[in-house]
Design an enzyme around this catalytic site. Structure first.
Site, PDB file in Angstrom:
ATOM      1  N   GLU A  45       0.817  -1.219   0.000  1.00  0.00           N
ATOM      2  CA  GLU A  45       0.000   0.000   0.000  1.00  0.00           C
ATOM      3  C   GLU A  45       0.850   1.268   0.000  1.00  0.00           C
ATOM      4  O   GLU A  45       1.598   1.502   0.962  1.00  0.00           O
ATOM      5  CB  GLU A  45      -0.894   0.038   1.254  1.00  0.00           C
ATOM      6  CG  GLU A  45      -1.808   1.247   1.263  1.00  0.00           C
ATOM      7  CD  GLU A  45      -2.509   1.486   2.595  1.00  0.00           C
ATOM      8  OE1 GLU A  45      -1.956   1.125   3.656  1.00  0.00           O
ATOM      9  OE2 GLU A  45      -3.613   2.045   2.572  1.00  0.00           O
ATOM     10  N   GLU A  99     -11.526   2.827   6.298  1.00  0.00           N
ATOM     11  CA  GLU A  99     -10.419   3.182   7.190  1.00  0.00           C
ATOM     12  C   GLU A  99     -10.490   4.677   7.501  1.00  0.00           C
ATOM     13  O   GLU A  99      -9.681   5.470   7.014  1.00  0.00           O
ATOM     14  CB  GLU A  99      -9.078   2.811   6.545  1.00  0.00           C
ATOM     15  CG  GLU A  99      -7.949   2.775   7.563  1.00  0.00           C
ATOM     16  CD  GLU A  99      -6.603   2.389   6.968  1.00  0.00           C
ATOM     17  OE1 GLU A  99      -6.351   2.681   5.783  1.00  0.00           O
ATOM     18  OE2 GLU A  99      -5.795   1.806   7.703  1.00  0.00           O
TER      19      GLU A  99
HETATM   20  O1  LIG Z   1      -2.096   3.862   7.377  1.00  0.00           O
HETATM   21  C1  LIG Z   1      -2.758   3.253   6.549  1.00  0.00           C
HETATM   22  O2  LIG Z   1      -3.423   3.816   5.686  1.00  0.00           O
HETATM   23  C2  LIG Z   1      -2.784   1.816   6.554  1.00  0.00           C
HETATM   24  O3  LIG Z   1      -3.662   1.221   5.936  1.00  0.00           O
HETATM   25  C3  LIG Z   1      -1.730   1.083   7.260  1.00  0.00           C
HETATM   26  O4  LIG Z   1      -1.889  -0.261   7.078  1.00  0.00           O
END
Ligand SMILES: O=C(O)C(=O)CO
Length: 258
Positions: free
Chosen positions: A141, A238
Site C-alpha cells: 500500500e 479506514e
Molecule cells: O495507514 C494506513 O493507511 C494503513 O492502511 C496502514 O496499514
C-alpha cells in the site's frame, strides 16, 4: 454495489477490540479489517467472526515496534529475519480468520536508495512465496507522506512499477483512495489504471479522514466506478468517525447488510 469492511482499528472505538466485531455486524457490515490482530488470541478473533457471520477482509503483518515509530520492516537493513518471523506469525492468524489478503508495510526509508529497494524486494518475494503456498495475496500500500512522513512506499506509480517488476501473481496493490487523492489526485483515472492490479480498496474523506460523505471526493460516484470497473473485492472503511461511529453511518445506509 461494493461490499464494505469496517476498519476496527479506527471505527467502533467506543467498544473494546473484540466487542467491535459484534458492533460492526450489528451496524450492517458483512466484513471487517484492522491493522493488527497480534494482541489477541487467534481463537478469540475466530469466535467473533463466526458468531457474527463476518468475513475477515484484511490485516497487516507485524510492523516492528509501532509505539517506537516503526511502520513496517520490509525495506529496512538487517531486518529480513524479523520479516520472515512476522510472516510465520501472520499465517497463524490467517489460518484462524480465513483472511485472503495480508498487507506488508514497507517501513520508513528512501525509495530511491538501492539497498532499501533490494531489502524490500527480498522481503516481498519471501512473504509472497509463503502466502502463495496457502492461496493468499500479499498487499502493498502506498501511504501519503503527510500521515506517515518518510514512508518508503509513498507513490502509486512506483508501487505499480515494482509490482510489475516483481511479477508475482499474488502480489497486489492496496488502493486507499484517501492516500491516492492526497498523493496524486485524479483518483478516477488512477482507479481505471490500477484496479486490474488491486486486491483491496480503502476509503475516507479528504482531507479530514472522516466519514466518506463529503469534502473533496464524491464517493457515490467512485463506488459506481468500482462497479463499472468490475471490482469485486472489499472496500475497507479506514476512517476516523467524527463522533459516535453509529451516528456517522448515514452514508452506509444504502449498502448495509439486510
Ligand atoms: O495507514 C494506513 O493507511 C494503513 O492502511 C496502514 O496499514
Amino acid at each position: 454495489m461494493p461490499a464494505f469492511a469496517a476498519n476496527l482499528t479506527m471505527m467502533f472505538n467506543e467498544w473494546s477490540f473484540l466487542d467491535r466485531f459484534d458492533a460492526a455486524a450489528e451496524a450492517g457490515f458483512s466484513a471487517v479489517e484492522y491493522l493488527f490482530p497480534y494482541d489477541f488470541k487467534p481463537e478469540d478473533i475466530q469466535e467473533r467472526l463466526v458468531r457474527n457471520g463476518l468475513t475477515q477482509a484484511l490485516f497487516n503483518m507485524p510492523p516492528g515496534d509501532w509505539a517506537a515509530g516503526m511502520r513496517g520492516l520490509a525495506s529496512l537493513p538487517g531486518r529480513f529475519d524479523d520479516v520472515a518471523d512476522g510472516v510465520t506469525r501472520a499465517l497463524v492468524y490467517a489460518e484462524a480468520t480465513g483472511v485472503k489478503n495480508i498487507h506488508l508495510m514497507s517501513g520508513l526509508g528512501d525509495r530511491n536508495d538501492q539497498q532499501a529497494r533490494l531489502n524490500y524486494r527480498r522481503a516481498v518475494e519471501h512473504a509472497a512465496e509463503r502466502l502463495a503456498e496457502r492461496g493468499l495475496n500479499l498487499l502493498l500500500e502506498p501511504i501519503n507522506g503527510r500521515n506517515m512522513p518518510g514512508y518508503f512506499l509513498n507513490d502509486f506509480h512506483a508501487a505499480a512499477q515494482m509490482i510489475g517488476e516483481f511479477g508475482l501473481t499474488n502480489v497486489k496493490l492496496q488502493f486507499d483512495i484517501y492516500h491516492c487523492q492526497i498523493i496524486h489526485g485524479d483518483v478516477t483515472t488512477r482507479l481505471r489504471e490500477l484496479i486490474p492490479i488491486s486486491g483491496h480498496v480503502q476509503i475516507a474523506s479528504v482531507p479530514s479522514r472522516q466519514e466518506p460523505d463529503g469534502e473533496e471526493l464524491n464517493y457515490p460516484f467512485l463506488f459506481s466506478e468500482l462497479d463499472r470497473l468490475g471490482y469485486t473485492g472489499y472496500v475497507g472503511c479506514e476512517y476516523h468517525p467524527r463522533g459516535r461511529t453509529t451516528d456517522g453511518l448515514g452514508w452506509f445506509e444504502p449498502y448495509k447488510r439486510g
